[in-house]
Design a protein around this motif. Structure first.
Motif, PDB file in Angstrom:
ATOM      1  N   UNK A 353      48.494  85.684  60.761  1.00 42.81           N
ATOM      2  CA  UNK A 353      48.927  87.016  60.327  1.00 42.81           C
ATOM      3  C   UNK A 353      50.240  86.924  59.558  1.00 42.81           C
ATOM      4  N   UNK A 354      51.190  86.174  60.114  1.00 39.30           N
ATOM      5  CA  UNK A 354      52.496  86.034  59.473  1.00 39.30           C
ATOM      6  C   UNK A 354      52.351  85.390  58.100  1.00 39.30           C
ATOM      7  N   UNK A 355      51.588  84.315  58.031  1.00 37.94           N
ATOM      8  CA  UNK A 355      51.415  83.597  56.770  1.00 37.94           C
ATOM      9  C   UNK A 355      50.760  84.490  55.716  1.00 37.94           C
ATOM     10  N   UNK A 356      49.695  85.197  56.091  1.00 34.39           N
ATOM     11  CA  UNK A 356      48.995  86.063  55.145  1.00 34.39           C
ATOM     12  C   UNK A 356      49.880  87.203  54.661  1.00 34.39           C
ATOM     13  N   UNK A 357      50.649  87.782  55.583  1.00 32.36           N
ATOM     14  CA  UNK A 357      51.515  88.905  55.208  1.00 32.36           C
ATOM     15  C   UNK A 357      52.603  88.451  54.240  1.00 32.36           C
ATOM     16  N   UNK A 358      53.171  87.271  54.476  1.00 31.57           N
ATOM     17  CA  UNK A 358      54.210  86.785  53.576  1.00 31.57           C
ATOM     18  C   UNK A 358      53.627  86.374  52.219  1.00 31.57           C
ATOM     19  N   UNK A 359      52.392  85.864  52.226  1.00 29.64           N
ATOM     20  CA  UNK A 359      51.733  85.558  50.955  1.00 29.64           C
ATOM     21  C   UNK A 359      51.534  86.841  50.147  1.00 29.64           C
ATOM     22  N   UNK A 360      51.164  87.934  50.828  1.00 25.00           N
ATOM     23  CA  UNK A 360      51.030  89.225  50.143  1.00 25.00           C
ATOM     24  C   UNK A 360      52.372  89.727  49.631  1.00 25.00           C
ATOM     25  N   UNK A 361      53.421  89.529  50.440  1.00 22.33           N
ATOM     26  CA  UNK A 361      54.757  89.955  50.014  1.00 22.33           C
ATOM     27  C   UNK A 361      55.191  89.192  48.767  1.00 22.33           C
ATOM     28  N   UNK A 362      54.824  87.916  48.697  1.00 21.98           N
ATOM     29  CA  UNK A 362      55.147  87.137  47.500  1.00 21.98           C
ATOM     30  C   UNK A 362      54.459  87.737  46.270  1.00 21.98           C
TER      31      UNK A 362
END
Length: 493
Positions: A353-362
């Motif tokens: 979840x954390x990884x996917x959310x930060x990828x979206x934020x990027x």
């Protein structure tokens, strides 16, 4: 800075040990180190007194602890344990004193790199008057422990008495300090969400991130229904807010003017179902997007500008990667305004979840200019009653004399599956306590991973507002809750 110039002052300093504990593993209560032969050596008050009196250096093993431990982890310790223990009125004095000590040390060359976290050199320090307190204290501490000879300037060291800080009372207005903290926000425009957040959610724990921008990192829990989460209470809160999430303020005002506000939720549900059926919004993350809206409004106190559904209401004129856009007006040490671009994710595995959310934020970072077109468009202007839009326009599109445009920040809602807590053989109270303890451990254990993602996805320096919520089974629950909310069959038992 409170070293022993006279025998009466030559005593064990518990605060010094507290600072040295920043080099040790979490939860250690007495400072110690591993010697070359592998034994554990406890550092006593006698050892600390020798350091204070400049008669010896710290052991090589301790110097290596300062060099090898993650500087951000040391900074987190300073943020949580050291800075709160400092007197507010003496913080600037401490920074000024440290600055003066470094600048007066002729053995430190101007090109010397003082910072591990920041790129500060001694030459940079000469004209530096703005400091992130946790960064400066951490960098100075690491440099002092790992890279200085404590015995070369004994006379100067002994001149630093307990009232040394008082010399700088007349200079405190020459510098500014910034602390890593959640900003105290003020809703410039009215919030739209309804209901009492604390009847549905319980705040469990918050953690500090070692970044210089303002941030908030918290984990919450739904209220309990014996051994279960109270999903019915969540459903009622979502039902009460779905209309305010779906519709713009101008549309809501029209419902109120027509005396049809009771139809708001009913129409909003029908509208979302129609958009899903027509492919205007992708089905699957509606719950996360709705919860992002609620958390940014009711925890961060950042009013909604446009929701994900509102983006889809304009026939594809604009496309957006954001799960919602909010406005944060913060009454911080230096007041600021931010346009908060939202991302939401619900998945079984917390690190995923954390990884996917930060990828979206990027992705949002790369296209932030496109995302912000919404808040500078005629469509956006039409979404607000005239008086509210005039307030917003002065913040979002200021003229040259009234200030700069608000910075970009990122808000994240992260839902995941609670694992590792069994109810077998436990009373209700014991089980609920075990769940809460697990949640505290969950957020604490993810701090370093979150910080690694901040670096990986190039979000250093941006303000980040991150809210975590566990589910019994994230993948199933998000479908069941939204099915019940949209009255589309299935739903919660």
């Amino acid at each position: 800075m409170t070293s022993c110039a006279i025998p009466a002052e030559r005593k064990f300093d518990s605060f010094c040990e507290k600072i040295m504990l920043s080099l040790c593993p979490t939860d250690v209560t007495a400072f110690s180190y591993i010697s070359a032969d592998g034994s554990n050596v406890t550092y006593t008050y006698t050892n600390f007194n020798k350091i204070h009196s400049a008669s010896q250096n710290l052991p090589t093993e301790v110097m290596q602890m300062a060099l090898t431990k993650d500087a951000r982890a040391i900074e987190r310790y300073f943020i949580s344990a050291i800075i709160p223990a400092m007197e507010e009125s003496r913080k600037k004095n401490a920074v000024l004193a440290l600055k003066n000590i470094i600048l007066k040390d002729n053995l430190i060359a101007d090109t010397t790199q003082l910072g591990t976290i920041s790129s500060l050199t001694k030459n940079d320090l000469k004209n530096k008057n703005e400091f992130v307190l946790s960064e400066f204290l951490t960098d100075t501490f690491i440099y002092a422990v790992a890279k200085t000879d404590n015995t070369t300037e004994a006379a100067f060291t002994k001149s630093i008495k307990k009232d040394f800080y008082a010399i700088y009372n007349q200079m405190v207005d020459t510098i500014k300090l910034y602390e890593v903290t959640k900003p105290k926000s003020v809703a410039t425009i009215p919030l739209t969400s309804k209901g009492k957040f604390d009847k549905v959610f319980t705040p469990i724990s918050s953690e500090r991130l070692s970044i210089s921008a303002s941030h908030d990192l918290q984990i919450f829990c739904l209220k309990f229904d014996d051994f279960d989460f109270d999903y019915h209470g969540l459903w009622k809160h979502l039902r009460n807010n779905i209309g305010y999430y779906v519709y713009s303020r101008a549309q809501i005002k029209q419902y109120m003017d027509d005396d049809e506000i009771s139809a708001l939720a009913y129409d909003a549900i029908a509208h979302i179902k129609e958009m899903i059926a027509n492919g205007k919004i992708l089905s699957g993350n509606e719950l996360g997007e709705l919860l992002l809206y609620i958390f940014l409004e009711q925890v961060l106190n950042a009013p909604k500008l446009m929701s994900k559904v509102e983006f889809g209401n304009h026939g594809g004129i604009f496309t957006s990667e954001s799960a919602g856009i909010h406005l944060l007006t913060a009454d911080a040490t230096v007041p600021f305004n931010q346009v908060v671009l939202g991302t939401s994710m619900i998945n079984g595995d917390l690190q995923t979840v954390i990884d996917l959310a930060f990828a979206d934020a990027q992705k949002l970072k790369y296209r932030k200019k496109d995302e912000r077109r919404f808040v500078e468009s005629n469509i956006f202007a039409a979404s607000f009653p005239e008086k509210i839009y005039e307030q917003l326009e002065s913040i979002i599109l200021p003229d040259e004399t009234s200030g700069k445009k608000p910075a970009t920040a990122f808000g994240m809602f992260l839902g995941y599956t609670l694992n590792g807590v069994s109810a077998d053989g436990k009373s209700i109270d014991v089980y609920q306590t075990d769940v809460l303890d697990k949640l505290k451990a969950d957020i604490l254990n993810q701090v370093s991973f979150i910080e690694s993602k901040i670096t990986q996805y190039g979000l250093d320096g941006y303000s980040l507002y991150i809210y975590l919520l566990p589910f019994a089974n994230a993948d199933e629950d998000k479908k069941n809750i939204i099915d019940k909310l949209l009255q589309s069959g299935g739903g919660m038992p």
